[in-house]
Design an enzyme around this catalytic site. Structure first.
Site, PDB file in Angstrom:
ATOM      1  N   GLU A  19      49.794  59.259  42.705  1.00 44.98           N
ATOM      2  CA  GLU A  19      49.526  59.566  41.305  1.00 44.98           C
ATOM      3  C   GLU A  19      48.503  60.697  41.198  1.00 44.98           C
ATOM      4  OE1 GLU A  19      49.585  55.600  38.794  1.00 44.98           O
ATOM      5  OE2 GLU A  19      48.410  55.323  40.614  1.00 44.98           O
TER       6      GLU A  19
ATOM      7  N   CYS B 294      65.518  47.842  34.696  1.00 47.52           N
ATOM      8  CA  CYS B 294      66.359  48.162  33.541  1.00 47.52           C
ATOM      9  C   CYS B 294      65.829  49.333  32.732  1.00 47.52           C
ATOM     10  CB  CYS B 294      66.502  46.936  32.642  1.00 47.52           C
ATOM     11  SG  CYS B 294      64.968  46.452  31.811  1.00 47.52           S
TER      12      CYS B 294
ATOM     13  N   ASP C 233      50.489  53.209  44.417  1.00 48.58           N
ATOM     14  CA  ASP C 233      49.834  53.001  43.132  1.00 48.58           C
ATOM     15  C   ASP C 233      48.410  52.537  43.395  1.00 48.58           C
ATOM     16  OD1 ASP C 233      49.822  52.498  40.117  1.00 48.58           O
ATOM     17  OD2 ASP C 233      49.332  50.504  40.890  1.00 48.58           O
TER      18      ASP C 233
ATOM     19  N   CYS D 245      59.014  42.773  29.910  1.00 48.23           N
ATOM     20  CA  CYS D 245      59.940  43.818  29.489  1.00 48.23           C
ATOM     21  C   CYS D 245      60.517  43.476  28.123  1.00 48.23           C
ATOM     22  CB  CYS D 245      61.053  43.973  30.521  1.00 48.23           C
ATOM     23  SG  CYS D 245      62.297  45.209  30.080  1.00 48.23           S
TER      24      CYS D 245
ATOM     25  N   ASP E 276      51.202  46.343  39.196  1.00 52.50           N
ATOM     26  CA  ASP E 276      50.995  47.244  40.329  1.00 52.50           C
ATOM     27  C   ASP E 276      52.266  47.428  41.150  1.00 52.50           C
ATOM     28  OD1 ASP E 276      48.373  47.388  39.493  1.00 52.50           O
ATOM     29  OD2 ASP E 276      47.685  45.801  40.845  1.00 52.50           O
TER      30      ASP E 276
END
Length: 482
Positions: free
Chosen positions: A316, A375, A228, A390, A400
């Site tokens: 990416e 999750c 990343d 989250c 990151d």
């Protein structure tokens, strides 16, 4: 597959095009140094002459459709140059013919890019019509494809047509050993000037068996890694064992910004052309050169680390231009350019070929920073926040590190094909548009018709609706009475 170099010249199958750049010393002889500048100017003169010829033909074509204009090709324009060069540049024999050919070739490419962009055949930002090159703003360079081009046995001397021998500051053995074994073919050389220094870039075709030997496909320590890229850290790497490695971002421009401001103020206080002005300008150029070298070295170290330790690297597909435009403040846009993220993908690609490493490019629209890796819940937070929360399990995670884990497991958690326009997101949003399977389903946009825009059905309180209803009843009553 047929390979071609940058100029479109075909390379035999089984060969790979690569290059190498060397910094060379300026010739100590004033006449030789003047010859270098003469080649730079000759290329610029040929470019401007060809552009003036194209513009005059276009103007004449508007007046008279039957006017015979010169085609924009590498055959027609050089042929016309040879017919008029004695009048346009009587001194043309002082320089190599490659100087004029490179200028005309650059214009042909610029015209091709403009035409392709105008007709929608070229991706990216719109390309404008070519402009004339000035001595002040043009980047001095000249390209050689034929003539006496070679290396001397001392591994320090590069020979160019007409200009002669130039002393290299680096060892040229990395190219000479391939040429001596007939494993490489020299395609072209480009002499350029930057920061007051000379550079020679060599483009050559090397046999694929030499670039990728059989021993290069040996097993690595870790089979898979996700990378990343960012601004706080240049790269965050997640390996197959769950380890996270953060590569710091040197940010060379930011590190030298205070000194650049001080040197810039001193430069504005000096008289142009004076000795003090030249000294202050040399200091500013030195800072520019240092920033470029540090940025380039950081990319090389990162890519070498990846190909040396992993057998599969997932990266990416970033839109660097869009990242710069999305940043509101000027300092943030400067940080995107300072990181040099655009050089990461091509550098890693060519190194992975020689090392036998597989490079996987993740879909551009894959939301790696919006999915919780544990999750698959949705992560919320500020636009540039380091820590995200989250919505499902209410756990705070590092942006990151979480993104690198998602990129590493992209083939497992992604549910759409590469290149899909709307990639499904595997997360229970808990909002409208989601269902029991945990996927986000995008509703099709309804077409605007009379039924859903109110063209046929109006509200009860609309006076026009009541008038229409009364007129309809009157018509029905008259028809029944008859």
């Amino acid at each position: 597959m047929q390979l071609c170099d940058d100029t479109g010249e075909k390379v035999p199958t089984g060969w790979t095009v690569t290059g190498a750049s060397f910094e060379v010393e300026w010739p100590k002889d004033p006449q030789s140094a003047s010859l270098v500048w003469s080649h730079f100017g000759a290329r610029r003169v040929a470019y401007n002459w060809a552009l003036a010829k194209v513009k005059s033909d276009m103007d004449a074509k508007r007046t008279d459709v039957s006017y015979p204009s010169t085609p924009w090709t590498l055959e027609a324009l050089p042929k016309r140059w040879n017919q008029e060069k004695n009048e346009v540049a009587p001194w043309w024999g002082d320089n190599s013919k490659e100087a004029y050919a490179s200028g005309i070739a650059d214009l042909v490419r610029a015209l091709s890019n403009w035409s392709s962009s105008k007709h929608g055949r070229r991706k990216g930002r719109k390309v404008g019509f070519p402009k004339f090159k000035s001595k002040r703003k043009d980047r001095n360079r000249v390209r050689f494809t034929t003539g006496t081009m070679g290396f001397e046995d001392d591994h320090r001397t590069i020979v160019l047509p007409m200009i002669g021998a130039l002393r290299s500051m680096e060892n040229t053995r990395r190219i000479q050993r391939h040429l001596a074994k007939n494993n490489a073919r020299l395609l072209k050389r480009t002499l350029s000037q930057r920061w007051g220094r000379l550079f020679v870039s060599c483009q050559l075709a090397i046999k694929t068996s030499v670039v990728t030997p059989p021993s290069a496909t040996m097993s690595k320590k870790d089979p898979r890694a996700g990378v990343d890229l960012g601004l706080r850290s240049l790269a965050t790497i997640a390996d197959s064992n769950g380890g996270i490695t953060a590569i710091p971002n040197p940010a060379p421009l930011r590190a030298t910004m205070n000194e650049r401001r001080r040197v810039g103020r001193n430069l504005t206080r000096r008289i142009p052309g004076s000795h003090g002005h030249r000294q202050a300008k040399a200091k500013l150029v030195k800072l520019d050169r240092k920033a470029v070298y540090v940025r380039r070295e950081s990319i090389h170290q990162l890519t070498c680390y990846l190909v040396d330790n992993y057998s599969e690297v997932k990266i990416e597909d970033l839109n660097i231009a869009a990242m710069g435009r999305s940043m509101g403040r000027r300092a943030l846009r400067r940080s995107v350019s300072d990181a040099g993220l655009g050089a990461f993908k091509p550098t890693l690609t060519y190194k992975a070929i020689s090392a036998g490493v597989k490079v996987v490019v993740v879909d551009r629209f894959f939301p790696s920073s919006q999915i919780h890796h544990n999750c698959t819940g949705r992560l919320t937070g500020a636009k540039l926040a380091k820590r995200l929360i989250c919505d499902t399990c209410h756990v705070e995670v590092d942006r990151d590190e979480n993104a690198s884990l998602n990129i590493r497991d992209w083939s497992v958690i992604s549910c759409g094909p590469v290149g899909s326009s709307a990639l499904p997101v595997p997360r229970p949003f808990g909002t409208g548009g989601s269902c029991d399977d945990g996927m986000t389903h995008h509703r099709k946009r309804e077409r605007k018709t009379a039924s859903n825009t109110g063209g046929a059905q109006r509200g009860k309180n609309d006076p026009r609706a009541s008038e229409n209803e009364a007129r309809r009843k009157n018509l029905e009553k008259g028809a029944s009475s008859e």
